[in-house]
Design a protein around this motif. Structure first.
Motif, PDB file in Angstrom:
ATOM      1  N   LEU A  45      30.617  40.510  48.656  1.00 21.06           N
ATOM      2  CA  LEU A  45      31.191  39.616  49.662  1.00 21.06           C
ATOM      3  C   LEU A  45      32.684  39.337  49.486  1.00 21.06           C
ATOM      4  CD1 LEU A  45      28.294  37.033  49.909  1.00 21.06           C
ATOM      5  CD2 LEU A  45      28.896  38.811  51.559  1.00 21.06           C
ATOM      6  N   ARG A  48      35.186  41.435  51.489  1.00 17.34           N
ATOM      7  CA  ARG A  48      35.071  41.159  52.921  1.00 17.34           C
ATOM      8  C   ARG A  48      35.721  39.826  53.276  1.00 17.34           C
ATOM      9  NH1 ARG A  48      28.793  42.947  54.006  1.00 17.34           N
ATOM     10  NH2 ARG A  48      29.071  45.125  53.430  1.00 17.34           N
ATOM     11  N   LEU A  49      35.559  38.839  52.407  1.00 19.35           N
ATOM     12  CA  LEU A  49      36.193  37.544  52.639  1.00 19.35           C
ATOM     13  C   LEU A  49      37.703  37.652  52.566  1.00 19.35           C
ATOM     14  CD1 LEU A  49      33.783  35.246  50.611  1.00 19.35           C
ATOM     15  CD2 LEU A  49      34.192  35.137  53.073  1.00 19.35           C
ATOM     16  N   SER A  51      39.592  40.235  53.076  1.00 21.02           N
ATOM     17  CA  SER A  51      40.175  41.033  54.176  1.00 21.02           C
ATOM     18  C   SER A  51      40.047  40.327  55.530  1.00 21.02           C
ATOM     19  CB  SER A  51      39.480  42.384  54.249  1.00 21.02           C
ATOM     20  OG  SER A  51      38.146  42.233  54.724  1.00 21.02           O
ATOM     21  N   GLU A  53      37.313  40.166  57.151  1.00 21.78           N
ATOM     22  CA  GLU A  53      36.204  40.807  57.862  1.00 21.78           C
ATOM     23  C   GLU A  53      35.016  39.840  58.005  1.00 21.78           C
ATOM     24  OE1 GLU A  53      33.071  44.445  56.939  1.00 21.78           O
ATOM     25  OE2 GLU A  53      35.044  44.483  55.997  1.00 21.78           O
ATOM     26  N   LEU A  54      34.897  38.916  57.066  1.00 24.25           N
ATOM     27  CA  LEU A  54      33.801  37.957  57.062  1.00 24.25           C
ATOM     28  C   LEU A  54      34.382  36.554  57.135  1.00 24.25           C
ATOM     29  CD1 LEU A  54      30.705  38.149  56.744  1.00 24.25           C
ATOM     30  CD2 LEU A  54      31.021  37.754  54.318  1.00 24.25           C
ATOM     31  N   ALA A  55      33.956  35.788  58.132  1.00 24.29           N
ATOM     32  CA  ALA A  55      34.455  34.410  58.284  1.00 24.29           C
ATOM     33  C   ALA A  55      33.593  33.454  57.473  1.00 24.29           C
ATOM     34  CB  ALA A  55      34.435  34.021  59.746  1.00 24.29           C
ATOM     35  N   VAL A  56      34.234  32.393  57.023  1.00 26.80           N
ATOM     36  CA  VAL A  56      33.509  31.396  56.234  1.00 26.80           C
ATOM     37  C   VAL A  56      32.969  30.318  57.125  1.00 26.80           C
ATOM     38  CG1 VAL A  56      33.679  29.711  54.374  1.00 26.80           C
ATOM     39  CG2 VAL A  56      34.978  31.832  54.258  1.00 26.80           C
TER      40      VAL A  56
END
Length: 56
Positions: A45, A48-49, A51, A53-56
């Motif tokens: 993860l 991805r965080l 970059s 690419e993944l929102a929190v």
């Protein structure tokens, strides 16, 4: 060395200790496995965080 007295626990006491110790060793094993899974999740993860690419 022959002057030293060595105390040997009874079979009952050794069995009781073994039961308590086995529980602690099993818990340590479970926690180590959980830690490995958490490390793998972090490694998956975190990039991805970072970059976005993944929102929190």
């Amino acid at each position: 060395m022959a002057r030293f007295e060595i105390t040997v626990p009874t079979a009952l006491l050794m069995r009781q200790f073994g039961e308590i110790a086995a529980s602690s060793f099993k818990q340590r094993e479970v926690l180590a496995q959980q830690n490995q899974k958490l490390l793998a999740a972090r490694d998956l993860l975190l990039p991805r965080l970072m970059s976005g690419e993944l929102a929190v």
